[in-house]
Design a protein around this motif. Sequence first.
Motif, short mmCIF file in Angstrom:
data_model
loop_
_atom_site.label_atom_id
_atom_site.label_comp_id
_atom_site.label_asym_id
_atom_site.label_seq_id
_atom_site.Cartn_x
_atom_site.Cartn_y
_atom_site.Cartn_z
N MET A 268 -7.05 0.29 -1.33
CA MET A 268 -7.38 1.36 -0.37
C MET A 268 -6.92 2.73 -0.84
O MET A 268 -7.18 3.73 -0.18
CB MET A 268 -6.79 1.03 1.00
CG MET A 268 -7.46 -0.14 1.68
SD MET A 268 -6.81 -0.49 3.34
CE MET A 268 -5.30 -1.37 2.92
N ALA A 269 -6.22 2.78 -1.97
CA ALA A 269 -5.73 4.06 -2.50
C ALA A 269 -6.72 4.65 -3.50
O ALA A 269 -7.50 3.91 -4.10
CB ALA A 269 -4.37 3.84 -3.18
N THR B 101 0.82 -1.21 0.00
CA THR B 101 0.00 0.00 0.00
C THR B 101 0.85 1.26 0.00
O THR B 101 0.50 2.28 -0.56
CB THR B 101 -0.92 0.02 1.23
OG1 THR B 101 -1.63 -1.22 1.29
CG2 THR B 101 -1.92 1.15 1.15
N LEU B 102 2.03 1.17 0.61
CA LEU B 102 2.90 2.34 0.71
C LEU B 102 3.48 2.75 -0.63
O LEU B 102 3.90 3.88 -0.82
CB LEU B 102 4.04 2.07 1.70
CG LEU B 102 3.62 1.86 3.15
CD1 LEU B 102 4.84 1.58 4.00
CD2 LEU B 102 2.91 3.08 3.68
N GLU C 286 -7.77 10.58 13.08
CA GLU C 286 -7.82 11.59 12.01
C GLU C 286 -6.98 11.15 10.81
O GLU C 286 -7.39 11.33 9.66
CB GLU C 286 -7.33 12.95 12.53
CG GLU C 286 -8.12 13.51 13.69
CD GLU C 286 -9.60 13.65 13.41
OE1 GLU C 286 -9.97 13.99 12.28
OE2 GLU C 286 -10.39 13.40 14.35
N GLU C 287 -5.82 10.57 11.07
CA GLU C 287 -4.95 10.15 9.97
C GLU C 287 -5.55 8.97 9.20
O GLU C 287 -5.48 8.93 7.97
CB GLU C 287 -3.56 9.79 10.50
CG GLU C 287 -2.61 9.13 9.49
CD GLU C 287 -2.22 10.00 8.30
OE1 GLU C 287 -1.39 9.54 7.50
OE2 GLU C 287 -2.74 11.13 8.15
N VAL C 288 -6.16 8.03 9.90
CA VAL C 288 -6.79 6.91 9.20
C VAL C 288 -8.00 7.41 8.39
O VAL C 288 -8.23 6.96 7.27
CB VAL C 288 -7.19 5.79 10.18
CG1 VAL C 288 -7.90 4.66 9.44
CG2 VAL C 288 -5.96 5.23 10.88
N ALA D 202 -6.01 -1.39 7.34
CA ALA D 202 -4.94 -0.46 7.00
C ALA D 202 -3.83 -0.48 8.05
O ALA D 202 -2.64 -0.48 7.71
CB ALA D 202 -5.49 0.96 6.84
N LEU D 203 -4.20 -0.54 9.31
CA LEU D 203 -3.20 -0.57 10.38
C LEU D 203 -2.46 -1.90 10.41
O LEU D 203 -1.24 -1.94 10.63
CB LEU D 203 -3.87 -0.29 11.72
CG LEU D 203 -4.32 1.16 11.92
CD1 LEU D 203 -5.34 1.26 13.04
CD2 LEU D 203 -3.11 2.06 12.20
#
Length: 413
Positions: free
Chosen positions: A29-30, A4-5, A289-291, A264-265
């Motif tokens: 997820m992008a 994902t990165l 907030e970041e998620v 995601a985590l």
Amino acid sequence: MSDTLSCPVSGSSQPLPEYPMTRAAECPMAPPPAVHELRAEQPIAKVRIWNGTTPWLITRHADQRALLTDPRVSNDDLEPGFPYVNAHRADIAHRAPRMITNTDAPEHTRLRRMVNGPFVVKRIAAMRPTVQKMVDDLVDAMLAGPNPTDLLTDVALPLPSLVIAELLGVPYQDHGFFQDNSARVLDGSLPPEEAAKASGALLQYLEGLFEEKSAHPGDDVVSEMAGRVKAGEMTRSEATHMGVAMLIAGHETTTTMISLGTLALLEHPDQLALLRETDDPKVIANAVEEVLRYLTILQTGVRRVAREDIEYGGVVIRAGDGIIFDLHAANWDPEAFPEAERLDIGRPARTHQAFGYGPHQCLGQNLARLELQAVYGTLYRRVPTLRLATTVDQLEFDHTGTTYGVKSLPVTW
């Protein structure tokens, strides 16, 4: 480190791309690659939607903030040229009463005032102990049950349903009914008549609940709205339709953020470790907030229409032109969030637009934050060995609704 990165942020585009766009299979997820290209090369561009119309697509963070607060940009879905999400939304626009979701000031201001009270920060904060107990009980039950299990059915689905039932005054034993019908209302792959049938079932259910609460009011939102109807401050139709809207929004999006956020985590173990090893409420709140920024689960965009000609960003948006704001594109805008493709729970992310922006920003955002903080601050610390019971490529992602997510999330520990 997760693939994902390293998701691509460019892709081929056609002269008039279809919207919503297709995500890269290897990066579910992008945002779609074509969205990144438009944001970089043509941040205000025409796209084609389901009915052949060609609204403008706005993809930059700063442009969205400017236009979502411009009084010439209307939320009224009866305005000619409004870019409906699908045929069902187009149909109900001409049958439903005016609500906070489809009006402008001053009508929007009046209606929002009718329902805003239960969602203010102070009242939501008072729910924290109740929500925390719900999370603890669900985690207890999960740990006592089979291993592996589906996090979606054990935690992600029941928690928002429990919370919204508590807030609205809806009997939790009816959660299967409103979950199933809400999903059908939001499923863009279904024929319009099936979505309309589900909408009708929910409206009929709320009608019955309003009758009950009018006769025997309690300390809940439906009782409060029933009181406003009696006082002549809002109509019965306005109240029931608003109740349905809150019932749908109150569990569908948070369910997705619990399951997809956990995925995601898990795919970013360095970030999960930071969250798992802290009990600092500020760290947990910032992680939420970041998620929210990183995932931005609304995939059909925020829809508006121009009331007047608007000259902006080198183009002229004509009166009657539809406008779509792709929130995920804005939340991955490198000008607003450097290295936006990287999940970083230490990033100052509060300026994200996952809840929209401007006067029509999501009514339930404080409630969603509370639920996510309770889950993200509890689940990973209590189950430190939590991990996927399958591989990401085996997961079934659902892109048929207004939000995207996973159909199940098998986990073990």
